[in-house]
Design a protein around this motif. Sequence first.
Motif, short mmCIF file in Angstrom:
data_model
loop_
_atom_site.label_atom_id
_atom_site.label_comp_id
_atom_site.label_asym_id
_atom_site.label_seq_id
_atom_site.Cartn_x
_atom_site.Cartn_y
_atom_site.Cartn_z
N ILE A 5 6.90 -16.09 5.14
CA ILE A 5 5.40 -16.85 5.70
C ILE A 5 5.06 -16.02 6.79
N ASN A 6 5.62 -15.31 7.85
CA ASN A 6 4.89 -14.76 9.20
C ASN A 6 4.15 -13.74 8.44
N GLU A 7 4.80 -12.76 7.48
CA GLU A 7 4.48 -11.63 6.77
C GLU A 7 2.88 -11.89 6.01
N LEU A 8 3.05 -12.90 5.88
CA LEU A 8 1.76 -13.85 5.39
C LEU A 8 0.61 -14.40 6.00
N SER A 9 1.26 -14.57 6.62
CA SER A 9 0.20 -15.19 8.29
C SER A 9 -0.25 -14.09 8.74
N GLU A 10 0.71 -12.93 9.38
CA GLU A 10 -0.04 -12.42 10.18
C GLU A 10 -1.20 -11.78 9.06
N LYS A 11 -0.94 -11.04 7.77
CA LYS A 11 -1.89 -10.32 7.16
C LYS A 11 -2.64 -10.81 6.34
N LYS A 26 0.86 -19.23 11.36
CA LYS A 26 1.68 -19.96 10.83
C LYS A 26 1.41 -21.02 10.41
N SER A 27 1.30 -21.85 10.98
CA SER A 27 1.69 -23.20 11.11
C SER A 27 0.85 -23.59 10.20
N TYR A 28 -0.26 -23.35 10.04
CA TYR A 28 -1.80 -24.28 10.06
C TYR A 28 -1.28 -23.79 7.36
N LEU A 29 -0.84 -22.31 7.56
CA LEU A 29 0.13 -21.55 6.54
C LEU A 29 1.02 -22.68 5.98
N SER A 30 2.06 -22.74 6.69
CA SER A 30 3.03 -24.17 6.23
C SER A 30 2.51 -25.16 6.06
N TYR A 31 1.64 -25.53 6.64
CA TYR A 31 0.78 -27.03 6.48
C TYR A 31 0.35 -27.27 5.05
N ILE A 32 -0.18 -25.76 4.53
CA ILE A 32 -1.10 -25.88 3.15
C ILE A 32 -0.12 -25.92 1.95
N GLU A 33 1.37 -24.75 3.04
CA GLU A 33 2.30 -25.01 1.47
C GLU A 33 3.50 -26.39 0.84
N ARG A 34 3.27 -26.84 2.44
CA ARG A 34 3.57 -28.21 2.11
C ARG A 34 2.88 -29.20 2.01
N PRO A 83 -7.31 -26.99 2.06
CA PRO A 83 -7.74 -25.78 3.16
C PRO A 83 -9.41 -24.78 3.26
N SER A 84 -10.14 -24.84 3.48
CA SER A 84 -11.33 -23.88 3.19
C SER A 84 -11.73 -22.57 2.47
N LEU A 85 -12.43 -22.66 1.44
CA LEU A 85 -12.78 -21.34 0.90
C LEU A 85 -12.50 -19.71 1.57
N GLN A 86 -12.69 -19.90 2.72
CA GLN A 86 -12.49 -18.81 3.48
C GLN A 86 -11.16 -18.79 3.54
N VAL A 87 -10.41 -19.49 4.00
CA VAL A 87 -9.04 -19.31 4.48
C VAL A 87 -8.45 -18.76 2.48
N LEU A 88 -8.95 -19.50 2.24
CA LEU A 88 -8.11 -18.97 0.70
C LEU A 88 -7.97 -18.18 0.06
N SER A 89 -9.78 -17.83 0.31
CA SER A 89 -9.82 -16.44 0.33
C SER A 89 -9.60 -15.65 0.31
N ARG A 90 -9.25 -15.29 2.25
CA ARG A 90 -8.11 -14.52 2.87
C ARG A 90 -6.87 -14.21 2.15
N ILE A 91 -6.31 -15.60 1.98
CA ILE A 91 -5.00 -15.81 1.43
C ILE A 91 -4.30 -14.72 -0.54
N ALA A 92 -5.64 -15.45 -1.01
CA ALA A 92 -5.79 -15.00 -2.19
C ALA A 92 -5.73 -13.07 -2.18
N ARG A 93 -6.68 -12.41 -1.54
CA ARG A 93 -7.01 -11.31 -1.80
C ARG A 93 -5.36 -10.43 -0.66
N THR A 94 -4.93 -11.32 -0.15
CA THR A 94 -3.41 -10.84 0.83
C THR A 94 -2.23 -10.79 -0.31
N LEU A 95 -2.27 -11.73 -1.24
CA LEU A 95 -1.41 -11.85 -2.48
C LEU A 95 -2.11 -10.74 -3.45
N ASP A 96 -3.16 -9.95 -3.69
CA ASP A 96 -3.48 -9.50 -4.78
C ASP A 96 -3.70 -10.26 -5.94
#
Length: 113
Positions: free
Chosen positions: A17-23, A28-36, A42-55
């Motif tokens: 979760i730390n690596e994804l948060s940084e990339k 980290k806390s916001y990402l953890s809240y999303i996952e749980r 979450p906003s589309l901007q945040v989701l876009s950054r997460i999706a892009r990072t996860l290919d």
Amino acid sequence: MIGGRIKSLRIKKGYSINELSEKAEVSKSYLSYIERGIQENPSLQVLSRIARTLDANLEDLLEENKEQITDLSKLDEEWVSLVKEAIGQGITKEDFTYYLEFIKFKKMDGGKA
């Protein structure tokens, strides 16, 4: 649930979760809240950054049941029966597509339409 799909993709990628948060440049806390499932929208901007990072793409995160049925031979008999009945009643592919879109709309609208 969006959070579950993000967590699943994160684990498949081998990211903590730390690596994804940084990339993805998401706290980290916001990402953890999303996952749980605590943060469900979450906003589309945040989701876009997460999706892009996860290919992945946004559809991978937003589409429910995308991976639920990949092999139609495993479709249970009740679904097969329902489809056969629909065909027998004269429902076309176009009709079926319309109904699916309507159901998606109703779910997004919270059943208010």
